[in-house]
Every structure is written in structure tokens, then in C-alpha cells.
Design a protein around this motif. Structure first.
Motif, mmCIF file in Angstrom:
data_model
loop_
_atom_site.group_PDB
_atom_site.id
_atom_site.type_symbol
_atom_site.label_atom_id
_atom_site.label_comp_id
_atom_site.label_asym_id
_atom_site.label_seq_id
_atom_site.Cartn_x
_atom_site.Cartn_y
_atom_site.Cartn_z
ATOM 1 N N GLN A 90 0.849 -1.193 0.000
ATOM 2 C CA GLN A 90 0.000 0.000 0.000
ATOM 3 C C GLN A 90 0.881 1.238 0.000
ATOM 4 O O GLN A 90 1.889 1.288 0.699
ATOM 5 C CB GLN A 90 -0.897 0.042 1.245
ATOM 6 C CG GLN A 90 -2.163 -0.777 1.139
ATOM 7 C CD GLN A 90 -3.143 -0.445 2.251
ATOM 8 O OE1 GLN A 90 -2.763 -0.359 3.404
ATOM 9 N NE2 GLN A 90 -4.396 -0.253 1.885
ATOM 10 N N LEU A 91 0.481 2.227 -0.792
ATOM 11 C CA LEU A 91 1.085 3.551 -0.776
ATOM 12 C C LEU A 91 -0.039 4.536 -0.478
ATOM 13 O O LEU A 91 -1.038 4.568 -1.192
ATOM 14 C CB LEU A 91 1.743 3.890 -2.107
ATOM 15 C CG LEU A 91 3.148 3.339 -2.387
ATOM 16 C CD1 LEU A 91 3.138 1.831 -2.529
ATOM 17 C CD2 LEU A 91 3.750 3.985 -3.613
ATOM 18 N N VAL A 92 0.150 5.340 0.558
ATOM 19 C CA VAL A 92 -0.883 6.270 0.977
ATOM 20 C C VAL A 92 -0.305 7.673 1.019
ATOM 21 O O VAL A 92 0.616 7.949 1.804
ATOM 22 C CB VAL A 92 -1.452 5.877 2.354
ATOM 23 C CG1 VAL A 92 -2.519 6.882 2.772
ATOM 24 C CG2 VAL A 92 -2.023 4.468 2.322
ATOM 25 N N GLU A 93 -0.858 8.537 0.177
ATOM 26 C CA GLU A 93 -0.412 9.931 0.126
ATOM 27 C C GLU A 93 -1.197 10.785 1.109
ATOM 28 O O GLU A 93 -2.354 10.489 1.429
ATOM 29 C CB GLU A 93 -0.586 10.523 -1.289
ATOM 30 C CG GLU A 93 0.135 9.804 -2.394
ATOM 31 C CD GLU A 93 -0.749 8.838 -3.140
ATOM 32 O OE1 GLU A 93 -0.473 8.558 -4.331
ATOM 33 O OE2 GLU A 93 -1.736 8.356 -2.539
ATOM 34 N N SER A 94 -0.576 11.864 1.523
ATOM 35 C CA SER A 94 -1.236 12.855 2.356
ATOM 36 C C SER A 94 -0.555 14.195 2.135
ATOM 37 O O SER A 94 0.533 14.256 1.559
ATOM 38 C CB SER A 94 -1.187 12.457 3.832
ATOM 39 O OG SER A 94 0.153 12.352 4.274
ATOM 40 N N GLY A 95 -1.207 15.252 2.597
ATOM 41 C CA GLY A 95 -0.601 16.577 2.547
ATOM 42 C C GLY A 95 -1.127 17.489 1.464
ATOM 43 O O GLY A 95 -0.728 18.659 1.388
ATOM 44 N N ALA A 129 3.348 7.225 2.509
ATOM 45 C CA ALA A 129 3.735 6.143 3.404
ATOM 46 C C ALA A 129 3.529 4.817 2.690
ATOM 47 O O ALA A 129 2.417 4.513 2.249
ATOM 48 C CB ALA A 129 2.911 6.200 4.680
ATOM 49 N N ALA A 130 4.596 4.052 2.576
ATOM 50 C CA ALA A 130 4.548 2.762 1.891
ATOM 51 C C ALA A 130 4.598 1.635 2.911
ATOM 52 O O ALA A 130 5.312 1.720 3.909
ATOM 53 C CB ALA A 130 5.704 2.634 0.915
ATOM 54 N N SER A 131 3.864 0.583 2.647
ATOM 55 C CA SER A 131 3.858 -0.566 3.541
ATOM 56 C C SER A 131 3.690 -1.842 2.742
ATOM 57 O O SER A 131 3.319 -1.818 1.573
ATOM 58 C CB SER A 131 2.726 -0.430 4.564
ATOM 59 O OG SER A 131 1.473 -0.391 3.916
ATOM 60 N N GLY A 132 3.982 -2.956 3.373
ATOM 61 C CA GLY A 132 3.807 -4.243 2.731
ATOM 62 C C GLY A 132 5.099 -4.922 2.316
ATOM 63 O O GLY A 132 5.103 -6.111 2.005
ATOM 64 N N ARG A 133 6.172 -4.155 2.260
ATOM 65 C CA ARG A 133 7.495 -4.722 1.985
ATOM 66 C C ARG A 133 8.521 -3.625 2.257
ATOM 67 O O ARG A 133 8.166 -2.498 2.582
ATOM 68 C CB ARG A 133 7.614 -5.208 0.546
ATOM 69 C CG ARG A 133 7.475 -4.150 -0.512
ATOM 70 C CD ARG A 133 7.573 -4.752 -1.904
ATOM 71 N NE ARG A 133 6.526 -5.743 -2.128
ATOM 72 C CZ ARG A 133 6.418 -6.483 -3.231
ATOM 73 N NH1 ARG A 133 7.307 -6.355 -4.204
ATOM 74 N NH2 ARG A 133 5.451 -7.367 -3.374
ATOM 75 N N THR A 134 9.784 -3.969 2.109
ATOM 76 C CA THR A 134 10.852 -2.984 2.249
ATOM 77 C C THR A 134 11.110 -2.350 0.893
ATOM 78 O O THR A 134 11.244 -3.054 -0.111
ATOM 79 C CB THR A 134 12.136 -3.647 2.777
ATOM 80 O OG1 THR A 134 11.858 -4.231 4.056
ATOM 81 C CG2 THR A 134 13.245 -2.629 2.903
#
Length: 113
Positions: free
Chosen positions: A3-8, A23-28
Motif C-alpha cells: 500500500q502507498l498512501v499519500e497525504s498533505g 507512506a509505503a507498507s507491505g514490503r521494504t
């Protein structure tokens, strides 16, 4: 699951600044190129900036935008200064390595004149 979640994103007057985060998640993602594209209404998605072992920018943002990343928390940032009405678009974060591409859902940036 990646998942990549943008904000701002948001509304800002011309000449103002915004800082986008992804913010990226799910792997390195240390060995992924990460960056930003944008898409304005009625236009194709266009490259804005990327950061991996090097940094590059689209000509229309050079000197105004700065990309950075923090690999310890899997985040990438886009500091946008001296914003112009033509910067109005949905900004998308991406992560890429070889043929693997991952995208965020986008965050709206609107610059009023």
C-alpha cells in the motif's frame, strides 16, 4: 499487501507551499525507486520527480520542488514551494523496481491564483 498512501494535499494560494508525504507498507522499499507523478483534469499523467540512488525532476518543477525519502520508515516526500495555478493536479506516489509498479490513490493539490 503493498500500500502507498499519500497525504498533505490541499488548497493553497499561488506562491505558497505544500509538503506531500507518501507512506509505503507491505514490503521494504529501500531498493525501489520512489517518486511522484501528477495528473491535471483533461491531461495525461506526467512525471514530477523520482529518488533512488539519484534524484531527477521534471523541468517544470526544478528549483521549486524537492523530493526526499526516509528509508527507515518507508516514506517519500515532496516539498513544493512557489506553487503556481498550473501545478493544480492529483499527485500520485509510486514505487518501482524493474517491472513492478505500485501506486497510491492520489492526493489533490489545488493552487488558486
Amino acid at each position: 499487501q503493498v500500500q502507498l498512501v499519500e497525504s498533505g494535499g490541499g488548497l493553497v494560494q499561488a506562491g505558497g507551499s505544500l509538503r506531500l508525504s507518501c507512506a509505503a507498507s507491505g514490503r521494504t522499499f529501500n531498493d525501489y525507486a520512489m517518486g511522484w507523478f501528477r495528473q491535471a483534469p483533461g491531461k495525461e499523467r506526467e512525471f514530477v520527480a523520482t529518488i533512488s540512488w539519484s534524484i531527477s525532476y521534471a523541468d517544470f518543477v526544478k528549483g521549486r520542488f524537492t523530493i526526499s525519502r526516509d528509508n527507515t520508515i518507508n516514506e517519500v516526500y515532496l516539498q513544493m514551494n512557489s506553487l503556481k495555478p498550473e501545478d493544480t493536479a492529483v499527485y500520485y506516489c509510486y514505487a518501482n523496481r524493474g517491472g513492478a509498479w505500485f501506486w497510491g490513490q492520489g492526493t489533490q493539490v489545488t493552487v488558486s491564483s
